[in-house]
Design an enzyme around this catalytic site. Structure first.
Site, PDB file in Angstrom:
ATOM      1  N   ASP A 161      -7.535  -5.103  -2.010  1.00 13.00           N
ATOM      2  CA  ASP A 161      -7.888  -6.426  -1.496  1.00 13.00           C
ATOM      3  C   ASP A 161      -9.343  -6.634  -1.078  1.00 13.00           C
ATOM      4  O   ASP A 161      -9.982  -7.581  -1.509  1.00 13.00           O
ATOM      5  CB  ASP A 161      -7.001  -6.773  -0.290  1.00 13.00           C
ATOM      6  CG  ASP A 161      -5.516  -6.650  -0.604  1.00 13.00           C
ATOM      7  OD1 ASP A 161      -5.155  -6.170  -1.699  1.00 13.00           O
ATOM      8  OD2 ASP A 161      -4.705  -7.029   0.248  1.00 13.00           O
ATOM      9  N   GLU A 391      -0.110   4.058   5.980  1.00  9.28           N
ATOM     10  CA  GLU A 391      -0.461   3.215   4.829  1.00  9.28           C
ATOM     11  C   GLU A 391      -1.688   3.778   4.112  1.00  9.28           C
ATOM     12  O   GLU A 391      -1.729   3.867   2.890  1.00  9.28           O
ATOM     13  CB  GLU A 391      -0.730   1.790   5.333  1.00  9.28           C
ATOM     14  CG  GLU A 391      -0.995   0.764   4.246  1.00  9.28           C
ATOM     15  CD  GLU A 391      -1.231  -0.637   4.801  1.00  9.28           C
ATOM     16  OE1 GLU A 391      -1.234  -0.799   6.049  1.00  9.28           O
ATOM     17  OE2 GLU A 391      -1.410  -1.563   3.993  1.00  9.28           O
TER      18      GLU A 391
HETATM   19  C1  GLC Z   1      -2.051  -4.670   0.709  1.00  9.10           C
HETATM   20  C2  GLC Z   1      -2.630  -3.774  -0.378  1.00  9.10           C
HETATM   21  C3  GLC Z   1      -1.838  -3.975  -1.653  1.00  9.10           C
HETATM   22  C4  GLC Z   1      -0.370  -3.712  -1.373  1.00  9.10           C
HETATM   23  C5  GLC Z   1       0.152  -4.526  -0.203  1.00  9.10           C
HETATM   24  C6  GLC Z   1       1.541  -4.105   0.251  1.00  9.10           C
HETATM   25  O1  GLC Z   1      -2.211  -6.012   0.400  1.00  9.10           O
HETATM   26  O2  GLC Z   1      -3.975  -4.010  -0.573  1.00  9.10           O
HETATM   27  O3  GLC Z   1      -2.325  -3.143  -2.659  1.00  9.10           O
HETATM   28  O4  GLC Z   1       0.387  -3.975  -2.505  1.00  9.10           O
HETATM   29  O5  GLC Z   1      -0.692  -4.392   0.903  1.00  9.10           O
HETATM   30  O6  GLC Z   1       1.585  -2.750   0.566  1.00  9.10           O
END
Ligand code: GLC
Length: 421
Positions: A161, A391
């Site tokens: 992101d 995460e």
């Molecule tokens: C964030 C990450 C993305 C992922 C999401 C859910 O937006 O950047 O890659 O899919 O979280 O984990």
């Protein structure tokens, strides 16, 4: 409890019946596209049937034009912003209106090759035409001029992101109305580990722009104020093209296999052109301005995942990866350390993400770089053993960051442990 059992426990705890949420910590209360695929990859180890269901549920949300959305909102999404009522997207308004990296064909191929039960194989075979429809959509909607490189129109589509790779392209997008007060993510994770307020204002402004255009695939490419041919997204697509072609051939769709072979040919040539000889790195392009995105993000290593010959053609790329690893305690950082944009705690601007480590380990092995793959695998296992199923992680200290009890981190741990990478 043994860590392996704990990892399985994380996946079970985040299972909402037919799909898995990324974390039960509140941060992501829905089904995310590539998270689901990567969870399925490892869930197959202990429950093949449930792993296939994960992908079937995802493709249950496929749009009539072939797109598979980046989020499917199945139920209560009130703890997430922007939720279904902001997006107002999809035939039933239960999804986002953009996509995510097309890793599904790679996962389905692995599941198909491991499956011995004919009923599982039959279910996987039924997914293959849907995968083909998604790849077709991707080329038609995101590479209308047939360059071989597809563009993303929102940073969220990259899956990375707030990578520094998007800074210039995103800064060119109008801010729109401020949304800081609507954000929920900063209530679940530290604000300085997350994207900034101006980034979020622009993310949402893009969503509103696409919503106003009815999410029409034939329109968005032209009107998108952010449009980038990301090297990572294209490399993942290219790997998926190979895997999809093999699935089509194995399931008897010879015409489909020939069609994907053409996609693969074109994208292979285009990725090869993304090599920057002077810098010794792969870069994507801003397809609105035509400018190369000359920044060393982890996406620039993903051609190793796409093509088993890259390391031989570009030994400097492998040396560069080694030099990144020499500067951190745990690899692989998502951006080159020591650069001004590098932030070891902020999301995709430095931290380690195990799903990208999987792509690199897998790609390095295919490229004959087993030692380097082993180092990344060791670091990945050590992070989880010492820090838990976070995460993402600080590459300098190992500090666990973002959401806890995270599905794809548990999934990758299991995958690495089983040596299935
Ligand atoms: C964030 C990450 C993305 C992922 C999401 C859910 O937006 O950047 O890659 O899919 O979280 O984990």
């Amino acid at each position: 409890m043994e860590l392996k059992q704990q990892a399985i426990g994380v996946l079970r705890q985040n299972d909402r019946g037919g799909y898995t949420i990324p974390t039960a910590s509140g941060l992501y209360p829905a089904q995310w596209n590539w998270d689901s695929c990567l969870v399925a990859l490892s869930r197959a180890q202990f429950d093949e049937a449930r792993a296939v269901t994960e992908i079937e549920t995802l493709f249950g949300g496929q749009w009539p034009d072939g797109m598979v959305p980046h989020i499917l909102f199945h139920g209560d999404d009130s703890s997430y912003f922007p939720n279904a009522s902001v997006w107002q997207a999809g035939p039933t308004w239960r999804s986002s209106g953009i996509t995510q990296p097309l890793v599904a064909a790679t996962v389905v191929r692995q599941l198909f090759e491991y499956a011995s039960d004919p009923a599982i194989r039959a279910r996987l075979t039924a997914l293959v035409p849907k995968l083909l429809a998604w790849h077709r959509w991707c080329y038609a909607a995101r590479d209308p001029h047939g360059t071989g490189l597809v563009s993303i129109i929102h940073p969220w589509e990259s899956g990375m992101d707030n990578s520094p790779l998007w800074d210039d392209a995103l800064n060119a997008v109008e801010l729109g109305p401020p949304v800081a007060h609507l954000r929920k993510d900063t209530g679940f994770a530290a604000a300085d580990h997350r994207p900034t307020a101006p980034e979020y204002d622009r993310y949402i402004n893009l969503v509103i722009r696409f919503r106003d255009n009815g999410y029409r695939a034939d329109r968005l490419y032209g009107i998108a104020p952010f449009r980038v041919a990301d090297i990572g997204f294209n490399a993942i697509l290219q790997r998926a093209n190979q895997d999809l072609r093999s699935l089509l051939a194995a399931t008897g769709d010879i015409a489909g296999a020939a069609e994907v072979a053409i996609m693969k040919e074109r994208t292979g040539t285009a990725i090869a052109r993304c090599w920057h000889e002077e810098d010794g790195f792969f870069y994507g392009v801003d397809t609105r301005t035509g400018k190369i995105i000359r920044k060393p993000g982890i996406a620039g290593f993903l051609p190793l995942f796409a093509d088993a010959e890259v390391a031989a053609r570009h030994p400097r790329l492998v040396e560069r990866l080694e030099s990144w690893l020499a500067r951190v305690a745990y690899g692989v950082p998502s951006f080159e350390p020591d650069r001004p944009e590098f932030e070891p705690q902020r999301y995709w601007r430095g931290p380690v993400w195990l799903i990208v480590n999987w792509m690199l380990i897998n790609g390095l092995r295919r490229n004959g770089c087993g030692d380097l793959a082993a180092r990344i695998r060791r670091d990945s296992l050590a992070l989880v053993e010492r820090m838990g199923f976070a995460e993402y992680f600080n590459p300098l200290t190992g500090e666990p960051l973002g959401g806890s009890g995270f599905s794809w981190t548990a999934a990758m741990y299991l995958h690495f442990l089983a040596g299935r990478e």
